[in-house]
Design an enzyme around this catalytic site. Structure first.
Site, PDB file in Angstrom:
ATOM      1  N   HIS A  59      -1.772   1.710  -7.821  1.00 53.09           N
ATOM      2  CA  HIS A  59      -0.879   2.804  -7.435  1.00 53.09           C
ATOM      3  C   HIS A  59       0.577   2.352  -7.484  1.00 53.09           C
ATOM      4  CE1 HIS A  59      -4.197   5.314  -6.307  1.00 53.09           C
ATOM      5  NE2 HIS A  59      -4.525   4.632  -5.230  1.00 53.09           N
TER       6      HIS A  59
ATOM      7  N   HIS B 164      -6.503  -2.412  -5.668  1.00 53.05           N
ATOM      8  CA  HIS B 164      -6.510  -0.942  -5.715  1.00 53.05           C
ATOM      9  C   HIS B 164      -5.101  -0.396  -5.473  1.00 53.05           C
ATOM     10  CE1 HIS B 164      -8.269   3.127  -5.082  1.00 53.05           C
ATOM     11  NE2 HIS B 164      -7.229   3.266  -4.270  1.00 53.05           N
ATOM     12  N   GLU B 165      -4.474  -0.876  -4.392  1.00 53.09           N
ATOM     13  CA  GLU B 165      -3.136  -0.392  -4.065  1.00 53.09           C
ATOM     14  C   GLU B 165      -2.102  -0.884  -5.082  1.00 53.09           C
ATOM     15  OE1 GLU B 165      -2.961   1.883  -2.016  1.00 53.09           O
ATOM     16  OE2 GLU B 165      -4.956   1.626  -1.152  1.00 53.09           O
TER      17      GLU B 165
END
Length: 419
Positions: A22, A18-19
């Site tokens: 980003h 997920h990170e």
């Protein structure tokens, strides 16, 4: 120990991915990423690579990518500050030391009059001879205070300076990468284990049931029912249930030959409705087809996305309770049980959790990715962003409420599993 390792692998992989979404899109947009963190709270481990600090933190409740310009992290040099600094060959300041008692070779000193470390990149002040001078600041200059070093962030490298599409994609990339991770996991499972065929293969025949009396046997493949081709188990089940008390004809494939049997389903009452049953059980068979592994991964990801969205519909109807939510403790206990069934089952569980995390983050709530995307949508319609101070307050309140909910859910999990 096995449960702990399984939890670290599952939770760590979905948060990391997920990170990573980003992080990659922030880097592609030219945003300065100050920290890539897994977990919250006190730092357990930290490694500095380039301009980014990579950390693992104590509380396993998620992670974050800290980008320049998001947290009001711009260093301001107020008039009257006495600073030490170093120059490069182009007479640009490369390092500013705010500790007055620290001495470095070739260090010069300045009493700050004015400074712009965001757009203009300069510092003006009085030197040792009390002469007013101005120095340009290098784009990668370092500010040091109390032995903590921070790279300055020129305005064009901050999150807020980027175009609306770039900011939107940087935030949306987190949930997107969760869905991509699910596709990868489901594809690996299909490649290694095979794809469920959903064929009408009979795994077991109940003793003295209508099916056994009619001559149906274990491992028979039903290819037709009442003259209509059967491609999936659901088609066979539908024919049987709709013909309670009526004789049906089944064509079954056994040892390479097609045999025809006639069977009359018994009438059973299920949920106040009469349906037919003949006493057979479904058997899952797997077919290895590497070319279909990736399409299967997309199909499974989409299927679970739809299911999770349907479950979230209970938020609207109000039919959910705190017991229906799980925090890290609940996920740990569930992972502990799933791990007993092998690595492939654990990978499937991780894929479902990854989808869940992606969808939950897209909810239009403050402090979540979906809340930020909602502000971007407002900006697109209005033509200018909402006041940053107001947005910050909303996200802060949302984060605080989210943490309270997490504490409540975690406490509920502890009571559920340990008391």
């Amino acid at each position: 120990m096995q449960a702990i390792i399984a939890f670290i692998l599952v939770f760590g992989s979905i948060v990391f991915f997920h990170e990573l979404g980003h992080f990659i899109f922030a880097k592609r947009s030219g945003i300065l990423v100050r920290e890539f963190a897994i977990g919250f709270g006190p730092k357990i481990l930290g490694i500095k690579r380039g301009e980014t600090l990579y950390t693992i933190r104590l509380l396993p409740m998620g992670g974050y990518v800290r980008m320049a310009g998001e947290d009001m992290d711009t260093v301001e040099l107020q008039p009257g500050y006495r600073i030490g600094f170093l120059l490069n060959d182009a007479d640009e300041i490369t390092r500013v030391v705010l500790n007055q008692n620290k001495q470095l070779p070739d260090m010069l000193f300045l009493e700050v009059e004015k400074a712009d470390l965001l757009k203009g990149l300069w510092i003006e002040g009085y030197d040792e001879d009390e002469k007013l001078v101005r120095y340009s600041v290098a784009r990668d200059a370092i500010i040091e205070e109390n032995n903590q070093q921070t790279i300055i962030a020129p305005y064009d490298r901050t999150f807020n300076a980027k175009s609306l599409p770039k900011r939107t994609m940087t935030i949306f990339a987190g949930p997107l990468f969760n869905f991509i991770l699910a596709v990868i996991f489901f594809s690996i499972i299909a490649f290694v284990q095979g794809i469920p065929t959903n064929d009408a293969v009979i795994a077991n025949v109940v003793k003295d049931s209508p099916a056994q009396v009619a001559g149906v046997q274990k491992d028979d493949l039903v290819v037709a029912a009442n003259g209509t081709a059967v491609k999936k188990w659901e088609q066979l089940s539908e024919v049987i249930q709709e013909n309670a008390g009526k004789e049906i004809t089944l064509d079954v494939k056994r040892d390479g030959e097609i045999k025809t049997v006639k069977v009359t389903p018994e009438s059973k009452t299920v949920n106040k409705e009469k349906i037919g049953q003949i006493g057979i059980q479904y058997g899952i068979e797997y077919k290895k087809d590497p070319l279909m592994a990736i399409p299967y991964g997309f199909e499974q990801t989409y299927t679970f996305m739809v299911r999770i969205v349907e479950i979230l519909g209970t938020l609207v109807t109000g039919s959910f309770t705190l017991d229906s939510l799980s925090g890290p403790v609940g996920i740990y206990k569930a992972t502990e049980e799933v791990a007993k069934y092998g690595f492939m089952t654990l990978m499937s569980w991780a894929a479902m959790l990854s989808i869940n995390l992606g969808i939950m983050n897209l909810l239009p709530l403050p402090a979540l990715d979906g809340g930020r995307l909602l502000f971007f949508a407002y900006e697109a319609v209005r033509g200018k962003p909402i006041d940053k101070q107001k947005e910050g307050i909303i996200h802060f309140v949302g984060f605080a409420l989210l943490m309270l909910l997490m504490i409540a859910v975690t406490w509920n999990d502890i009571q559920k599993f340990f008391f």
